[in-house]
Design a protein around this motif. Sequence first.
Motif, PDB file in Angstrom:
ATOM      1  N   LEU A   3       0.888  -0.988   0.122  1.00  0.00           N
ATOM      2  CA  LEU A   3       0.074   0.183  -0.261  1.00  0.00           C
ATOM      3  C   LEU A   3       1.110   1.251  -0.320  1.00  0.00           C
ATOM      4  O   LEU A   3       0.623   2.447  -0.713  1.00  0.00           O
ATOM      5  N   ARG A   4       2.439   1.523   0.395  1.00  0.00           N
ATOM      6  CA  ARG A   4       2.953   2.439   0.908  1.00  0.00           C
ATOM      7  C   ARG A   4       3.407   2.565  -0.825  1.00  0.00           C
ATOM      8  O   ARG A   4       3.646   4.138  -1.120  1.00  0.00           O
ATOM      9  N   SER A   5       3.894   1.430  -1.264  1.00  0.00           N
ATOM     10  CA  SER A   5       4.271   2.134  -2.684  1.00  0.00           C
ATOM     11  C   SER A   5       3.246   2.430  -3.508  1.00  0.00           C
ATOM     12  O   SER A   5       3.456   3.190  -4.701  1.00  0.00           O
ATOM     13  N   LEU A   6       1.895   1.846  -3.290  1.00  0.00           N
ATOM     14  CA  LEU A   6       1.191   2.548  -4.219  1.00  0.00           C
ATOM     15  C   LEU A   6       0.649   4.445  -3.750  1.00  0.00           C
ATOM     16  O   LEU A   6       0.469   4.968  -4.939  1.00  0.00           O
ATOM     17  N   ARG A   7       0.249   4.212  -2.577  1.00  0.00           N
ATOM     18  CA  ARG A   7       0.497   5.752  -2.087  1.00  0.00           C
ATOM     19  C   ARG A   7       1.607   6.401  -2.726  1.00  0.00           C
ATOM     20  O   ARG A   7       1.368   7.689  -3.088  1.00  0.00           O
ATOM     21  N   ASP A  32       2.833  16.270 -24.375  1.00  0.00           N
ATOM     22  CA  ASP A  32       3.450  15.320 -24.224  1.00  0.00           C
ATOM     23  C   ASP A  32       2.746  14.204 -23.882  1.00  0.00           C
ATOM     24  O   ASP A  32       2.854  13.310 -22.476  1.00  0.00           O
ATOM     25  N   THR A  33       1.548  14.205 -23.934  1.00  0.00           N
ATOM     26  CA  THR A  33       0.663  13.089 -23.930  1.00  0.00           C
ATOM     27  C   THR A  33       1.403  12.007 -23.859  1.00  0.00           C
ATOM     28  O   THR A  33       0.323  10.982 -23.005  1.00  0.00           O
ATOM     29  N   ASP A  34       2.318  11.433 -24.791  1.00  0.00           N
ATOM     30  CA  ASP A  34       2.871   9.919 -23.998  1.00  0.00           C
ATOM     31  C   ASP A  34       3.239   9.861 -22.842  1.00  0.00           C
ATOM     32  O   ASP A  34       3.306   8.895 -22.279  1.00  0.00           O
ATOM     33  N   THR A  35       3.968  10.305 -22.510  1.00  0.00           N
ATOM     34  CA  THR A  35       4.815  10.476 -21.392  1.00  0.00           C
ATOM     35  C   THR A  35       3.118  10.460 -20.224  1.00  0.00           C
ATOM     36  O   THR A  35       3.506  10.011 -19.205  1.00  0.00           O
ATOM     37  N   VAL A  36       2.463  10.985 -19.978  1.00  0.00           N
ATOM     38  CA  VAL A  36       1.157  11.739 -19.242  1.00  0.00           C
ATOM     39  C   VAL A  36       0.255  10.421 -18.958  1.00  0.00           C
ATOM     40  O   VAL A  36       0.442   9.817 -18.418  1.00  0.00           O
ATOM     41  N   THR A  86       1.058   3.355 -15.356  1.00  0.00           N
ATOM     42  CA  THR A  86       2.091   2.915 -14.352  1.00  0.00           C
ATOM     43  C   THR A  86       1.297   3.198 -12.828  1.00  0.00           C
ATOM     44  O   THR A  86       1.311   1.806 -11.984  1.00  0.00           O
ATOM     45  N   PHE A  87       0.432   3.465 -13.313  1.00  0.00           N
ATOM     46  CA  PHE A  87      -0.388   3.822 -11.621  1.00  0.00           C
ATOM     47  C   PHE A  87      -1.717   2.885 -12.165  1.00  0.00           C
ATOM     48  O   PHE A  87      -1.612   1.851 -11.110  1.00  0.00           O
ATOM     49  N   ILE A  88      -1.531   2.636 -12.697  1.00  0.00           N
ATOM     50  CA  ILE A  88      -3.292   1.284 -13.012  1.00  0.00           C
ATOM     51  C   ILE A  88      -2.012   0.063 -13.175  1.00  0.00           C
ATOM     52  O   ILE A  88      -2.824  -0.460 -12.298  1.00  0.00           O
ATOM     53  N   LEU A 117       0.145  -0.703 -11.179  1.00  0.00           N
ATOM     54  CA  LEU A 117       0.553  -0.800  -9.394  1.00  0.00           C
ATOM     55  C   LEU A 117      -0.809  -0.605  -8.834  1.00  0.00           C
ATOM     56  O   LEU A 117      -1.316  -1.683  -8.031  1.00  0.00           O
ATOM     57  N   TYR A 118      -1.995   0.039  -9.347  1.00  0.00           N
ATOM     58  CA  TYR A 118      -3.218  -0.298  -8.368  1.00  0.00           C
ATOM     59  C   TYR A 118      -3.419  -1.786  -8.763  1.00  0.00           C
ATOM     60  O   TYR A 118      -3.758  -2.409  -7.332  1.00  0.00           O
ATOM     61  N   ASN A 119      -3.735  -2.541  -9.920  1.00  0.00           N
ATOM     62  CA  ASN A 119      -3.740  -4.272 -10.274  1.00  0.00           C
ATOM     63  C   ASN A 119      -3.321  -4.515  -8.998  1.00  0.00           C
ATOM     64  O   ASN A 119      -3.748  -5.490  -8.432  1.00  0.00           O
ATOM     65  N   THR A 120      -2.200  -4.564  -9.516  1.00  0.00           N
ATOM     66  CA  THR A 120      -0.807  -5.419  -8.499  1.00  0.00           C
ATOM     67  C   THR A 120      -1.323  -5.691  -7.112  1.00  0.00           C
ATOM     68  O   THR A 120      -1.508  -6.549  -6.813  1.00  0.00           O
ATOM     69  N   THR A 121      -1.113  -4.372  -6.403  1.00  0.00           N
ATOM     70  CA  THR A 121      -1.685  -4.355  -4.736  1.00  0.00           C
ATOM     71  C   THR A 121      -3.101  -5.005  -4.667  1.00  0.00           C
ATOM     72  O   THR A 121      -3.421  -5.526  -4.020  1.00  0.00           O
ATOM     73  N   ILE A 122      -4.139  -4.734  -5.449  1.00  0.00           N
ATOM     74  CA  ILE A 122      -5.593  -5.038  -5.273  1.00  0.00           C
ATOM     75  C   ILE A 122      -5.040  -6.755  -4.685  1.00  0.00           C
ATOM     76  O   ILE A 122      -6.237  -7.384  -4.909  1.00  0.00           O
TER      77      ILE A 122
END
Length: 516
Positions: free
Chosen positions: A55-59, A285-289, A295-297, A299-304
């Motif tokens: 959870l800390r890594s996700l946060r 720079d839409t590619d970076t966003v 990356t966030f999604i 990590l979210y999936n990995t965490t849940i």
Amino acid sequence: MSSNLRIGGLASGMDIDTIVADLMKAQRLRVDKIKQTRQIAEWQRDDYRDINNALRSLRDNVFNMKLQGNYLVKKASSSNESIAKAAATSSAVVGNYTLKVTSLAGTAKLNSSEDVTFNKDATNLKNQLSLTSAGIIKFKVNGSKEIEIDVDNETIDSLISKINTAKMSDDKTSAGVTAFFDKTINRMFVFSNSTGADKKIDFDAVAGFETQIDELFTKLKLDKNGIPGDGFDWGSEVTGTNAEFVFNGMTVTTQTTNQFSLAGINFTLTGTSTTETVNINVTNDTDTVFNSIKTFIDLYNTTIDKINSKLSEERYRDYLPLTDEQREKLSDDQEEKWEEKAKSGLLKNDFLLSGAVSKMRTTMSSVVSGVSNSKYDTLAEIGIKTLDYSEKGKLYIDETKLKEALAADPKAVMELFTNSSDTYSNKGLAVRLYDDLTNTMNTITDKAGSASSYSLVDNSILGKKISGLDEEIDKWEDRLIEIEDRYWRQFTAMETALNKMNSQSAWLAQQFGGGK
């Protein structure tokens, strides 16, 4: 403390050691059960802490997703990087710019105009350069403290070193020049440490040493910008140059370096052209966003997934933690497999974790009312959604739809994640999720403590439970010693009585036999 007087079954013929050991096994069962309870509590604590680390890594990632700067990323392209390179900052305005570079920023230079007559086998500067002067020579560079060179005892290397380490009167500030003598081509090079018209090389002889300095630099064939000096008047400065360019049709602009920022664009000038105009194109720079969101999604999936696997993990209640005696009877492989099942399912259907996952799923599927474009007020509307309920909240990205949203309205996508508000309905998803994760982590810490805590005392619920069980185990260990001593006292008393009775019987038998 155990009794030292222990008498085995000499009189009774009984194996008292075995009898006591068997009696103690029954008594030790109580301690073993407490130890097993303690081990389960410790494993649960470790599982909770492992979840908290995830959870800390996700946060940490979600914290970055709260920052608007991560969505305002721009990129810049140059039509000719051999003249100018460009990198956009978040403050750059999307659009096209023009640049014509007429000159580059340069250092002040003072170099040998041709090969120097140099004797590499000589051991002092006088003989290396065939100087007629002898003894001490003194000079300054850029108004530095006096530089002193003994041509009879020092070499060209000493001269170079003293120029390079020359300091101003404060003994801290460098004179700002670097010298080098190339013994392969026998030429000396001197240049300022920085670029710009305000940088200089200015050698001045100390009064009384003008003739010696003139000879020294004449032997080194140093030219001012490639032009031979007239009597080598070292009071005349050699200066650097500024970069000059025309930006967006403006009047010629100057910079002291070839790297500078203008209109939120970081420029690096690499060449000049009096005829070519370089086009600089700044875009979002839409590619970076996109990659940040992906990356966030992920990590979210990995965490849940990690939490859900703990919630549904099979519990094998017949596999309790091994006692010391049981462990001795198993091979390493058997012991590992047993403990794997004994540890399984300790957080199965855990109320705390199931509530946390439920809250996260609700947050990620909710509407953000505060965005400027209601067309993009949910994750689903930018191409991020769940597919099957059985996957327990796992999110999938429609890459085409997400990229279209980023191209169409990057501001609204940013607001969907980052909006800050006192009203919950207006808060961005990353802001909400960060708060959710913080609350969950705090609750888990209250339950299981933190492995990173600097305190030696674990005041969490499980920490106190483990501490209480430790005290109970210690008390039972003391009690077991007392019980074992009691058994031995009882058997010792029995043996003593039997031994006494046997002695009396033998005496009586002897008396009756003697009467015959």
